[in-house]
Scaffold this motif. Structure first.
Motif, short mmCIF file in Angstrom:
data_model
loop_
_atom_site.label_atom_id
_atom_site.label_comp_id
_atom_site.label_asym_id
_atom_site.label_seq_id
_atom_site.Cartn_x
_atom_site.Cartn_y
_atom_site.Cartn_z
N PRO A 185 -3.24 17.98 22.80
CA PRO A 185 -2.85 17.44 21.49
C PRO A 185 -1.81 16.33 21.62
CG PRO A 185 -1.79 19.55 21.86
CD PRO A 185 -2.75 19.36 23.00
N LYS A 186 -1.93 15.34 20.77
CA LYS A 186 -0.99 14.21 20.76
C LYS A 186 0.08 14.38 19.69
CE LYS A 186 -3.44 11.98 23.86
NZ LYS A 186 -4.64 12.87 23.97
N VAL A 187 0.25 15.58 19.20
CA VAL A 187 1.23 15.86 18.15
C VAL A 187 2.63 15.52 18.66
CG1 VAL A 187 2.30 17.71 16.77
CG2 VAL A 187 -0.19 17.65 17.11
N SER A 188 3.44 14.91 17.79
CA SER A 188 4.79 14.55 18.20
C SER A 188 5.63 15.81 18.40
CB SER A 188 5.44 13.64 17.17
OG SER A 188 5.86 14.36 16.04
N LEU A 189 6.56 15.73 19.34
CA LEU A 189 7.46 16.86 19.61
C LEU A 189 8.29 17.17 18.38
CD1 LEU A 189 8.10 18.76 21.91
CD2 LEU A 189 9.75 17.09 22.77
N ALA A 190 8.68 16.13 17.62
CA ALA A 190 9.46 16.34 16.41
C ALA A 190 8.70 17.19 15.39
CB ALA A 190 9.85 15.00 15.79
N VAL A 191 7.40 16.96 15.25
CA VAL A 191 6.59 17.73 14.32
C VAL A 191 6.46 19.18 14.79
CG1 VAL A 191 4.23 18.04 13.44
CG2 VAL A 191 5.31 15.79 13.36
N ALA A 192 6.20 19.38 16.08
CA ALA A 192 6.05 20.74 16.60
C ALA A 192 7.32 21.55 16.40
CB ALA A 192 5.68 20.69 18.09
N VAL A 193 8.48 20.96 16.71
CA VAL A 193 9.74 21.69 16.57
C VAL A 193 10.07 21.91 15.09
CG1 VAL A 193 12.21 21.63 17.03
CG2 VAL A 193 10.61 20.89 18.79
N ALA A 194 9.77 20.92 14.25
CA ALA A 194 10.02 21.09 12.81
C ALA A 194 9.16 22.20 12.23
CB ALA A 194 9.77 19.78 12.07
N ALA A 195 7.93 22.32 12.67
CA ALA A 195 7.07 23.43 12.22
C ALA A 195 7.65 24.75 12.67
CB ALA A 195 5.66 23.25 12.75
N SER A 196 8.09 24.82 13.92
CA SER A 196 8.64 26.06 14.46
C SER A 196 9.92 26.47 13.76
CB SER A 196 8.91 25.88 15.97
OG SER A 196 9.38 27.07 16.56
N SER A 197 10.69 25.49 13.24
CA SER A 197 11.98 25.77 12.61
C SER A 197 11.97 25.54 11.11
CB SER A 197 13.08 24.92 13.26
OG SER A 197 12.79 23.54 13.17
N ALA A 198 10.79 25.65 10.50
CA ALA A 198 10.67 25.45 9.05
C ALA A 198 11.10 26.73 8.33
CB ALA A 198 9.24 25.08 8.68
N PHE A 199 12.42 26.95 8.26
CA PHE A 199 12.95 28.19 7.70
C PHE A 199 12.49 28.36 6.26
CE2 PHE A 199 16.83 26.43 10.11
CZ PHE A 199 16.33 26.82 11.33
N PRO A 200 11.84 29.49 5.95
CA PRO A 200 11.45 29.73 4.55
C PRO A 200 12.62 30.27 3.75
CG PRO A 200 10.68 31.53 5.95
CD PRO A 200 11.33 30.52 6.87
N PRO A 201 12.68 29.98 2.44
CA PRO A 201 11.71 29.16 1.73
C PRO A 201 12.08 27.68 1.67
CG PRO A 201 13.17 30.17 0.15
CD PRO A 201 13.64 30.64 1.51
N VAL A 202 13.28 27.30 2.14
CA VAL A 202 13.80 25.97 1.80
C VAL A 202 13.22 24.85 2.65
CG1 VAL A 202 15.94 26.77 0.75
CG2 VAL A 202 15.84 26.48 3.22
N LEU A 203 12.90 25.11 3.92
CA LEU A 203 12.35 24.06 4.78
C LEU A 203 10.86 24.27 5.07
CD1 LEU A 203 15.25 23.66 7.38
CD2 LEU A 203 14.86 22.39 5.26
N SER A 204 10.27 25.23 4.43
CA SER A 204 8.88 25.59 4.64
C SER A 204 8.08 25.25 3.38
CB SER A 204 8.79 27.09 4.93
OG SER A 204 7.48 27.54 5.07
N PRO A 205 6.81 24.84 3.55
CA PRO A 205 6.05 24.74 4.79
C PRO A 205 6.06 23.32 5.35
CG PRO A 205 4.57 24.49 2.95
CD PRO A 205 5.94 24.68 2.36
N LEU A 206 5.56 23.21 6.59
CA LEU A 206 5.23 21.91 7.16
C LEU A 206 3.71 21.80 7.15
CD1 LEU A 206 6.66 19.96 10.09
CD2 LEU A 206 4.21 20.45 10.13
N GLU A 207 3.21 20.72 6.57
CA GLU A 207 1.77 20.52 6.49
C GLU A 207 1.33 19.50 7.53
OE1 GLU A 207 0.19 20.29 2.44
OE2 GLU A 207 2.19 20.84 1.72
N MET A 208 0.28 19.83 8.24
CA MET A 208 -0.20 18.99 9.33
C MET A 208 -1.71 18.78 9.18
SD MET A 208 0.41 19.70 13.39
CE MET A 208 -0.70 21.11 13.45
N GLU A 209 -2.15 17.56 9.39
CA GLU A 209 -3.56 17.24 9.27
C GLU A 209 -4.22 17.14 10.64
OE1 GLU A 209 -3.98 13.69 7.00
OE2 GLU A 209 -3.28 14.60 5.11
N ALA A 210 -5.49 17.51 10.69
CA ALA A 210 -6.29 17.38 11.91
C ALA A 210 -7.74 17.11 11.50
CB ALA A 210 -6.19 18.63 12.76
#
Length: 385
Positions: A185-210
């Motif tokens: 995958p060519k997903v940016s590291l910033a996106v991967a880490v942001a998804a992993s740290s998308a604390f609910p409910p305030v920073l969640s969700p992260l939406e990603m297209e494929a």
């Protein structure tokens, strides 16, 4: 708490089998490190643990680093800068401070969650998108998953809100066992880490297209169809597994767990309105699940179904029963354990104390349960804990 707490018996596994697993498979030789969630508190605590692992020569020996949430912030920086750590003949990274400690500490001097939340409420775009932008600007630049090393394997974990399963980001592939696998995958590291740290409910969700064509045909169990494959909705990896152990436990015999997770405080007058009361109940559920998983990890060590060690931010270092440990009064370390789970600026002295505490408790765990001949380390910072 160290790995000898709790009763001896045949422990339930801290991870569950899924349809793609083969029951009874033996884990392979190798050491995996798991980094828990916990916002900036975890980010800095894990820096201390990694510092001690590096000095002891274990960082270079790791086969896998699995992370969630705040632990993924640290893991992402470590993975991006791995090639510049400058390992010497004894396996010690000589550039550890410049390539990991310095960027993490600079980032810990910034507050990003409140701005992201406010922007997501009142401006175009989401809070998660603003966290991605902050990570890209201050930590990861334009690096993608393909910029991670081949060894150790870095696995950055998020939770797929649609499937209820773990979404794994790594260099060879990203995958959800129900939705399918995308190779290289060519997903940016910033996106991967942001998804992993998308604390609910305030920073969640992260939406990603494929694209559906991105997936390996037939690699998903039952959800390899749009919109599961094309419009992916992700939340904090800690929702599914706050210790980050799932992808490590099933693969390797030796597991090291660095746990900077929080503990839900008692509340004499819980809120009665439905929104805040619902959040409190969800916290209760989360707290119990995390406690159970931790207990099962420790009991598995006791029963010798896995080798390794667990150390936590709420550990009393005296429980290791060592003749000598770094000075870490329990009252002081519990103050650090109560640092809020936020992406909010921390003063320099708090940063140094958190790093020192992660270093000291990792040192004790290694000397007790991994290498009894290892000499005691010394605090990275003179401030103590």
């Amino acid at each position: 708490m160290d790995i000898h707490e709790g009763g001896v018996g045949a422990p339930a596994s801290p991870v569950r089998l899924i349809d793609t697993d083969t029951e009874g498979d033996e884990p392979e030789a190798g050491i995996a490190l798991c980094l828990s969630g916990g916002g900036y508190r975890a980010m800095l605590f894990h820096v201390g643990s990694l510092w001690r692992l590096n000095e002891a020569g274990y960082l270079r020996r790791l086969a896998r680093i699995s992370s969630v949430s705040g632990g993924s912030i640290t893991a992402g920086v470590l993975g991006r800068n791995w090639a510049r750590l400058g390992f010497d003949g004894s396996g010690v990274g000589q550039n550890f401070s410049t390539e990991l400690v310095k960027p993490i500490r600079e980032f810990a001097g910034r507050s990003i969650d409140a701005k992201a939340i406010a922007g997501g409420m009142f401006l175009p775009g989401t809070a998660a998108e603003r966290v991605v932008a902050a990570y890209r600007e201050h930590l990861y630049g334009d690096a993608t998953l393909q910029d991670l090393p081949d060894t150790p394997r870095f696995v950055i974990n998020a939770t797929n809100v649609q499937s209820g399963a773990l979404w794994r980001f790594s260099k060879p592939y990203m995958a959800d066992w129900r939705v399918g696998e995308v190779k290289s995958p060519k997903v940016s590291l910033a996106v991967a880490v942001a998804a992993s740290s998308a604390f609910p409910p305030v920073l969640s969700p992260l939406e990603m297209e494929a694209k559906e064509s991105d997936y390996t045909p037939g690699s998903g169990k039952d959800l390899q169809v749009a919109p599961y494959t094309t419009d992916i909705v992700l939340s904090d990896g800690g929702v599914y597994d706050n210790l980050g152990i799932e992808t490590a436990w099933k693969r390797y015999k030796t597991i090291l767990v660095s746990d900077a997770g929080g503990k839900m405080p008692a509340e004499a007058e819980p809120e009665r309105d439905w929104a805040r009361h619902a959040l409190r109940v969800l916290d209760l559920v989360d707290n119990q699940v995390r406690s159970l998983r931790k207990r099962q990890v420790i009991d598995s060590f006791i029963a010798k179904t896995r080798d390794g060690a667990y150390w936590g931010i709420r550990t009393n270092i005296q429980d290791y029963g060592l003749a000598q440990t770094l000075s870490c009064p329990f009252s002081r370390t519990m103050e650090l354990a109560s640092t809020p789970t936020r992406l909010k600026r921390l003063d320099s002295d708090v940063q140094e104390r958190l790093i020192n505490w992660g270093y000291a408790v990792c040192d004790a765990a290694l000397r007790k349960h991994v290498n009894i001949a290892l000499p005691m380390g010394q605090f990275p910072h003179s401030i103590g804990v």
